[in-house]
Design a protein around this motif. Structure first.
Motif, PDB file in Angstrom:
ATOM      1  N   PRO A   1     -63.890  40.505 -28.559  1.00  0.00           N
ATOM      2  CA  PRO A   1     -62.925  40.100 -29.609  1.00  0.00           C
ATOM      3  C   PRO A   1     -61.294  40.045 -29.067  1.00  0.00           C
TER       4      PRO A   1
ATOM      5  N   LEU B   1     -62.761  47.036 -31.338  1.00  0.00           N
ATOM      6  CA  LEU B   1     -62.806  46.129 -32.368  1.00  0.00           C
ATOM      7  C   LEU B   1     -61.188  45.741 -32.768  1.00  0.00           C
TER       8      LEU B   1
ATOM      9  N   THR C   1     -68.556  51.512 -33.780  1.00  0.00           N
ATOM     10  CA  THR C   1     -67.690  50.581 -33.384  1.00  0.00           C
ATOM     11  C   THR C   1     -67.980  49.583 -32.090  1.00  0.00           C
TER      12      THR C   1
ATOM     13  N   ALA D   1     -68.382  46.031 -32.386  1.00  0.00           N
ATOM     14  CA  ALA D   1     -67.611  45.090 -31.304  1.00  0.00           C
ATOM     15  C   ALA D   1     -68.442  44.076 -30.602  1.00  0.00           C
TER      16      ALA D   1
ATOM     17  N   ALA E   1     -68.830  41.246 -32.818  1.00  0.00           N
ATOM     18  CA  ALA E   1     -67.685  40.301 -33.031  1.00  0.00           C
ATOM     19  C   ALA E   1     -67.476  39.419 -32.071  1.00  0.00           C
TER      20      ALA E   1
ATOM     21  N   GLY F   1     -61.754  49.789 -38.254  1.00  0.00           N
ATOM     22  CA  GLY F   1     -61.138  49.452 -37.192  1.00  0.00           C
ATOM     23  C   GLY F   1     -59.969  50.280 -37.087  1.00  0.00           C
TER      24      GLY F   1
END
Ligand SMILES: Cc1cc2nc3c(=O)[nH]c(=O)nc-3n(C[C@H](O)[C@H](O)[C@H](O)COP(=O)(O)OP(=O)(O)OC[C@H]3O[C@@H](n4cnc5c(N)ncnc54)[C@H](O)[C@@H]3O)c2cc1C
Length: 338
Positions: free
Chosen positions: A142, A225, A275, A279, A282, A309
């Motif tokens: 990310p 993230l 998360t 991530a 992402a 986030g």
């Protein structure tokens, strides 16, 4: 700074820290022409750390803390105490000394994955007033560029990306170049540029046992993230202080780490797992596009992504469903939403 930070601080009697600041209640997320812009469930606060940190120190001292300025280089542990730099003995130590923590190094704990970011302060561009603007990058995910309106004519602007082993870390010129490519003009007139590492959390996060505790960045707690870390730092700082005080009251300072692990596992672990997964997702441009389309289409999905986030959020059913729908739907550019 997430509003949740103020809740945590109020819980330990610290209030009024940002009463003179202007809250920011709009968030614009974008990537390559796709945009999701909405009001956030609660406003965030853009406050220079110089101000925030000084106020936190004042509050701690007013509550009875003794302030001693000292750069820690190392520590030794004896049977009955910890000694910092052969001169400061302590029953319990909380290492809250940031991304390059000397306390973490002294414990022999390796640094995990990291990101690198550069930020400065620049006049806020007209189209970005009253908002937090985030434009996701197209590589090294990310990654994103941001412009956060400070409410005083300036914006906190910057760019950060995840570092990968075997790939050279970007230098300052490269970070500025990426910021300008993603948010044209954001860096214009910028000053006070500072670059720093962000130690990213993982699903396998484990705090150390014993008398030496780690909190915040020293514990490797930055959201992989979003790069958010102040909420974790305050949450784990409070948990560490409470664990240390309780262990001392019990006459068992060596149990502080155990208490801290129990408390932080409860407040953090499920969130960190979610998360970490988000991530990983992402890294895929398709997934980021789907997340933006789903957030533009549905306030609930947007709010849940923001929560993931910012603080303690999870990949909720609304997010999973929204992502699924957006992934199977034909791609259409989204428009800013009210
Ligand atoms: C460019 C950038 C932008 C960011 N933006 C955001 C954001 O918008 N929102 C957000 O939530 N997070 C953001 N983060 C992450 C956030 O800054 C960190 O997660 C947060 O500061 C962690 O707090 P901390 O107290 O653990 O560490 P720090 O804030 O780094 O504080 C560590 C403290 O320890 C001191 N120290 C260091 N070494 C020693 C030593 N050897 N002896 C004694 N003292 C020592 C330092 O001087 C410092 O005061 C950003 C990070 C970067 C790099």
């Amino acid at each position: 700074m997430a509003p949740h930070v103020l809740d945590l601080l109020a819980g330990v009697g610290v209030t009024g820290l940002v009463d003179d600041r202007v809250p920011v209640g709009r968030l614009r997320l974008g990537r390559g022409g796709l945009t999701a812009e909405r009001r956030t469930a609660r406003p965030s606060w853009v406050v220079p750390r110089r101000i925030l940190d000084a106020r936190l120190v004042d509050a701690a001292v007013a509550a009875g803390a003794r302030l001693l300025r000292h750069r820690v280089r190392g520590l030794r542990q004896h049977a009955g105490a910890v000694v910092l730099d052969d001169e400061i003995p302590a029953a319990v130590v909380v290492g809250a000394d940031g991304a390059h923590s000397a306390v973490r190094r002294a414990l022999g704990r390796p640094r995990g994955p990291a990101a690198l970011a550069l930020r400065g302060y620049a006049p806020v561009a007209p189209g970005r007033r009253g908002a937090q603007v985030i434009e996701f990058g197209t590589r090294h995910q990310p990654s994103y560029a941001w412009s956060f309106d400070c409410g005083d004519g300036r914006a906190n602007v910057g760019y950060g990306e995840t570092l990968r082993e075997g790939r050279p870390a970007p230098n300052r010129a490269r970070l500025l170049e990426r910021l300008d490519a993603l948010l044209p003009g954001a860096a214009e007139g910028g000053e006070d540029w500072v670059g720093h590492h962000l130690p990213l959390s993982t699903a396998r996060w484990r705090p150390p046992a014993g008398r030496v505790l780690l909190a915040g960045d020293a514990a490797g707690l930055v959201n992989p993230l979003s790069g958010e870390g102040i909420h974790y730092a305050v949450a784990t700082g409070i948990a560490a202080g409470r664990a240390a005080a309780a262990a001392l009251r019990e006459g068992r300072p060596e149990r502080a780490g155990e208490r801290y692990a129990r408390a932080t596992r409860r407040i953090l672990l499920p969130h960190l797992r979610h998360t970490a997964l988000a991530a990983r997702l992402a890294r895929s441009p398709r997934a980021v596009g789907a997340a933006l389309r789903a957030s533009a289409a549905d306030q609930r999905v947007f709010d849940d992504f923001v929560e993931l986030g910012l603080a303690r959020g999870r990949l909720t059913p609304a997010v999973v469903l929204g992502l699924g729908r957006a992934l199977v739907a034909p791609a259409r550019p989204s428009r800013p939403t009210p």
